[in-house]
Design an enzyme around this catalytic site. Sequence first.
Site, short mmCIF file in Angstrom:
data_model
loop_
_atom_site.label_atom_id
_atom_site.label_comp_id
_atom_site.label_asym_id
_atom_site.label_seq_id
_atom_site.Cartn_x
_atom_site.Cartn_y
_atom_site.Cartn_z
N GLU A 238 -55.55 30.63 -2.13
CA GLU A 238 -55.68 31.04 -0.72
C GLU A 238 -56.82 32.04 -0.56
O GLU A 238 -56.93 33.03 -1.27
CB GLU A 238 -54.39 31.61 -0.12
CG GLU A 238 -54.46 31.83 1.38
CD GLU A 238 -54.97 30.60 2.17
OE1 GLU A 238 -56.20 30.41 2.24
OE2 GLU A 238 -54.14 29.84 2.68
N ASP A 314 -54.05 25.99 5.16
CA ASP A 314 -54.04 26.11 6.62
C ASP A 314 -54.42 24.80 7.29
O ASP A 314 -54.89 24.78 8.41
CB ASP A 314 -54.99 27.23 7.05
CG ASP A 314 -56.41 26.98 6.56
OD1 ASP A 314 -56.67 25.92 5.94
OD2 ASP A 314 -57.28 27.86 6.79
O1 AHR Z 1 -58.48 29.07 -0.36
C1 AHR Z 1 -59.29 28.14 0.24
C2 AHR Z 1 -58.78 27.75 1.60
O2 AHR Z 1 -58.91 28.83 2.48
C3 AHR Z 1 -57.34 27.41 1.74
O3 AHR Z 1 -56.97 26.16 1.25
C4 AHR Z 1 -57.15 27.48 3.20
O4 AHR Z 1 -55.82 27.74 3.57
C5 AHR Z 1 -58.10 28.60 3.61
O5 AHR Z 1 -58.92 28.18 4.66
#
Ligand code: AHR
Length: 517
Positions: A238, A314
Amino acid sequence: MIKASIRRVRRALLAAGATAVLAVGLLTATAGTSQAATQGPCDIYLAGGTPCVAAHSTTRALYGAYNGPLYQVRRASDNATRDIGLLSAGGYADAAAQDSFCAGTSCVITVLYDQSGKGNHLTQAPGGGAAGGPDNLANAFEAPVTVGGHKAYGVYVAPGTGYRNNNTNGIATGDQPEGMYAIFDGTHFNGGCCFDYGNAETNNLDTGNGHMEALYFGNNKSWGWGSGNGPWVMADLENGLFSGVNRGFNANDPSVNSRFLTAMLKGGPNQWALRGGDARSGGLSTFYNGVRPNATGYNPMHKEGAIILGIGGDNSKWAQGTFYEGVMTQGYPSDATENAVQANINAAGYNSGSTGTGTLTPGSRISLQATTAPCCTSHYLRHNDADNKVVISNTNSSSPTTDKADATWIVRAGLANTSCLSFESANNPGRFLRHFNYELYLDFDNGAGPFAQDATFCPTRGNSGVGTSFQSVNFPTKYLRHYNYTAYIASNGGSNSWDSGTSWAADTSWLAAQPLG
Ligand code: AHR
């Protein structure tokens, strides 16, 4: 046949070393059955004390005793659904069931069933913080393979495609330890965020550093990268794709692109590891093994326990890739257990689904040869390098490598209609032949509806009586044509110059030839 299977499993276990010994009981216990494999990766994880709590595959059973459904497809003609199961317990997918259920229409994959018994099935992902939804579902025919000599289909994730389960059972939360592996197509990737499989947020939002722990595959360099030009296996934790302890560059994470790629990730309190190898042969290499990243928020972790496939936490859904199988475990698997799993994967026998070359079968590589004499019979359909136009040019086996590759296509089931065809560039994975304003271009599949239509062509008997013609699925009076050495879709007479009736029949007739590249 049975003896050969047992020998293959036994070889794999011997190659895997100590952990394999734990599994021999399972091997002898089931040796009298008629299935192709007597144990699966999840039997090995169980023997190692780190049982699977999610096990997804469209190609094979991941337990020797599993005999339930692998996945569900939905067909376009009447929206009916059908579970696709196994040829036998512990064996391979019954791809023929999909072929007959979807005959004459198109099918998408609606459910990836969890074989672990925990009910952690994957279904269509809803919208999230980064992008709305629901996400697209994978075309069920786009990723043909053979496994152990049996036809099967993988999950082909075009940008916009995603699967999720926010209400799981037994998946690690907080700083709890877990492991996971997935088999991907190492040649199908992009730089979009984020082709992931693993642990993510339960509310489809970016809830902060350390709230995910998922395998990532692709060449996105926004957060992290490794040596070479990619693609890389990384950990999506994340707000960061990590290739090692540092944000950004870590030299020990190599570019990996074997056709079938095993990717592994495990994480526990202040400890994690990234491993990978060729799914068809050989062992695993360790790309990272150590403490949590030297960036805030990742120690301890804040895992939430949802499962995602093809998207970021996300719902970032701009990535592409292909998934064949994957599991998540409870507990931190030992390297020896993972090595035994890799041996099992090697023994499963993944192979390209291509049924030959120079044929119009999805998965096949071809070149498309013009038939108009005398100008063009040594010309092949190719994309330009300087722009994204599609042309014909004189090409043969002595032509420069790039020219030959530019004139080579991977036949795909039609993106808009699986009874028809699409053509993916052999040297630009993810970019397809499509028309726009009736002119042909090589473009990325952006997952949007019109793209699929513009990139789908239905083969018919050659309009000149020679070879094959390719009818545009959304403009059925128009066929793939070369005119003044540029490619179009054209009708036999019409308002565009390339609709000229002169040589129309020959210009729209093509030979599906051996691939030049
Ligand atoms: O960590 C990379 C990305 O960042 C994740 O998959 C996403 O949730 C966020 O936009």
